[in-house]
Design an enzyme around this catalytic site. Structure first.
Site, PDB file in Angstrom:
ATOM      1  N   HIS A 221       0.962  -1.299  -0.065  1.00 38.03           N
ATOM      2  CA  HIS A 221       0.125   0.023   0.161  1.00 38.03           C
ATOM      3  C   HIS A 221       0.991   1.127  -0.058  1.00 38.03           C
ATOM      4  O   HIS A 221       1.780   1.224   0.789  1.00 38.03           O
ATOM      5  CB  HIS A 221      -0.956   0.000   1.568  1.00 38.03           C
ATOM      6  CG  HIS A 221      -2.005   0.886   1.062  1.00 38.03           C
ATOM      7  ND1 HIS A 221      -2.186   2.422   1.072  1.00 38.03           N
ATOM      8  CD2 HIS A 221      -3.319   0.733   0.867  1.00 38.03           C
ATOM      9  CE1 HIS A 221      -3.122   2.809   0.994  1.00 38.03           C
ATOM     10  NE2 HIS A 221      -4.054   1.868   0.935  1.00 38.03           N
TER      11      HIS A 221
ATOM     12  N   GLY B 240       8.559  10.123   8.405  1.00 38.86           N
ATOM     13  CA  GLY B 240       7.982  10.725   7.120  1.00 38.86           C
ATOM     14  C   GLY B 240       7.077  11.968   7.265  1.00 38.86           C
ATOM     15  O   GLY B 240       7.426  13.008   7.987  1.00 38.86           O
TER      16      GLY B 240
ATOM     17  N   GLY C  23       4.536  22.360  10.547  1.00 40.07           N
ATOM     18  CA  GLY C  23       6.000  21.374  10.592  1.00 40.07           C
ATOM     19  C   GLY C  23       6.970  21.916   9.822  1.00 40.07           C
ATOM     20  O   GLY C  23       6.929  22.720   8.845  1.00 40.07           O
TER      21      GLY C  23
ATOM     22  N   HIS D 247      10.257  14.012   8.647  1.00 38.67           N
ATOM     23  CA  HIS D 247      10.852  13.353  10.009  1.00 38.67           C
ATOM     24  C   HIS D 247      11.571  12.211   9.248  1.00 38.67           C
ATOM     25  O   HIS D 247      11.306  11.498   8.409  1.00 38.67           O
ATOM     26  CB  HIS D 247       9.491  12.964  10.641  1.00 38.67           C
ATOM     27  CG  HIS D 247      10.097  12.418  12.004  1.00 38.67           C
ATOM     28  ND1 HIS D 247      10.232  11.040  12.169  1.00 38.67           N
ATOM     29  CD2 HIS D 247       9.862  12.923  13.204  1.00 38.67           C
ATOM     30  CE1 HIS D 247      10.894  10.906  13.361  1.00 38.67           C
ATOM     31  NE2 HIS D 247      10.264  12.124  14.041  1.00 38.67           N
TER      32      HIS D 247
END
Lengths: 300, 300
Positions: B80, B170, B161, B166
């Site tokens: 996925h 992510g 952010g 990150h």
């Protein structure tokens, strides 16, 4: 598990008594009082409460305790027929509970009411012990004023309690039944004969569906007629079948359905079954309704 | 007030991690975890939780805390597509709450996630700040592996952010949308061309209803075909209208509807609206559904 009870109490004029009764129900844990309303001309109040078997039992006993202390049928008058201070108490299965369990609950509460308050109790509808005492109107015939004489006959020995009326509280009728749905279909015509013929075609008493009571009435102000119904078991005689039959019968007279209406509360399952029918839903389960799943999860 | 959230987390193979995440959600007061399921080949788990705004916010933050600690996308693989450890978090209005309130909640949670975990967040669907970033597939294109490069372009500066992924977690996609209904209609034929033509007639992308995604598929084992759909806003494009349109289009080819099915959960209101339509119910209010009344009373 969800059981509904709708006690009918013979007091509709003294607000302080009605409020105290509502408060007594509301104070029982595991029970919610959904609604209550009083009719001064009937001199009668109706309470709608739900909960599990234990909670509903305790709430109904709390209601009896108040009503027996506060109401004296010897000085009570009102338009609505009545037999006792607490006149009628049906228990209705809503979810996760069988009719048999509601019948058992009705008998348990009846025994407790008889023992604790010395009130004679007749079981009715699904809880009835006797076909001649299934129908509320038959049990209530003669009312409180005729009760002492009626109870001297062998046919009217009560199911529980003393074989004479409680001096001030009379007798109570306790039982179990399916939820009632008050359902009306308005026809796009002013011909009352059409509404009356359709009502006769669909109601049980004249050859129609087993769980339909119906009559044709005129809505004078709107210039239309209505087939006014009570559906007494929406699982066995579903709303959609009644609607489709009325629609077909009306077409026979060249009349269309204008609209229909549900008066008051309706169990979710009665509407879901209509959606299932019309959408030809296969394999649908009530647990797929988000709100049902949510409620079931809450109860864990 | 009832808000649903369905966080998708990029872990579907380590049962202890999944169980710990479920436990973290379950420990938040005012929130109920209705369901969770994992797909090892997708290496992904989906949690379904409901509660009020405060509860759902706390549960989603608790979920982020676990997932950011436990999941490292640098060593994650699965079928996925995914962008982050917590990949997607939609907020869905269920009852007594507006879409605007869900959009506001999505933005509040997005800001909190960015501040607390230094994770870039993209807003999507109804919460989207930008038409080019409304669709989840567009935001997720390139996946985690392509994210660092993608984020250097001005089009992909996140809504909240840091402007770089990150390291292990992510980025996250957070937003608000209506409930999805997975709805299929089976046709009494094996002609796949008929199912495909009907799907094309009703889906938004080829000129059909605004909130329908549809395709025609063959059910090999049963020898029939199916119009397989997602209804993305059942209030504006209701089930009954889709059903009636499919029925009419099928009749054009001499084909009847065999049955339909709802896969998974459906809000009660989506079925009630079908009952209202077919029964021509006038003036019906959701408060008349016994279970709704009950739930609203509970919340008092």
């Amino acid at each position: 598990m969800l059981i509904e009870s709708i006690p009918n109490v013979s007091e509709g004029r003294r607000p302080e008594i009605i409020a105290a009764t509502a408060a007594a129900i509301g104070a029982v844990p595991g029970v919610r009082l959904l609604d209550y309303s009083s009719d001064p001309s009937h001199n009668r109040s109706v309470f709608t409460l739900v909960g599990d078997a234990d909670g509903v039992e305790r709430a109904v006993l709390a209601l009896f305790e108040r009503a027996v202390a506060d109401i004296d049928l010897r000085v009570h008058s009102g338009e609505h027929p009545r037999l006792g201070a607490v006149d009628v108490v049906p228990f209705v299965p809503i979810e996760g509970v069988t009719m048999d369990a509601c019948v058992a609950l009705a008998k348990k509460v009846a025994a407790e009411v008889a023992a604790r308050f010395s009130i004679p109790v007749y079981l009715y509808e699904e809880a009835s012990s006797n076909p001649a005492r299934k129908n509320l109107e038959d049990i209530r015939r003669g009312e409180f004023e005729g009760l002492a004489a009626k109870m001297t006959t062998p046919e009217w020995v009560p199911d529980f309690g003393p074989s004479a009326p409680h001096t001030s509280g009379g007798a109570a009728v306790i039982g179990a039944r399916m939820p009632l749905i008050a359902y009306n279909i308005n026809l796009a015509t002013d011909r009352l004969d059409v509404a009356k013929k359709i009502a006769a075609a669909i109601r049980h008493s004249s050859g129609g569906y087993r769980f339909v009571k119906a009559m044709g009435v005129k809505l004078e102000q709107r210039g239309i007629v209505q087939v006014s119904m009570n559906l007494t078991n929406f699982e066995k005689t579903p709303i959609f079948r009644v609607f489709e039959t009325v629609k077909r019968e009306a077409a026979r007279y060249g009349v269309a359905i204008l609209e229909s209406e549900i008066v008051g509360l309706v169990p979710s399952a009665a509407l879901t079954s209509a959606a299932e029918f019309y959408l030809q839903l296969e394999g649908f389960k009530s647990g797929q309704v988000l709100e049902n799943k949510l409620r079931l999860t809450t109860d864990d």
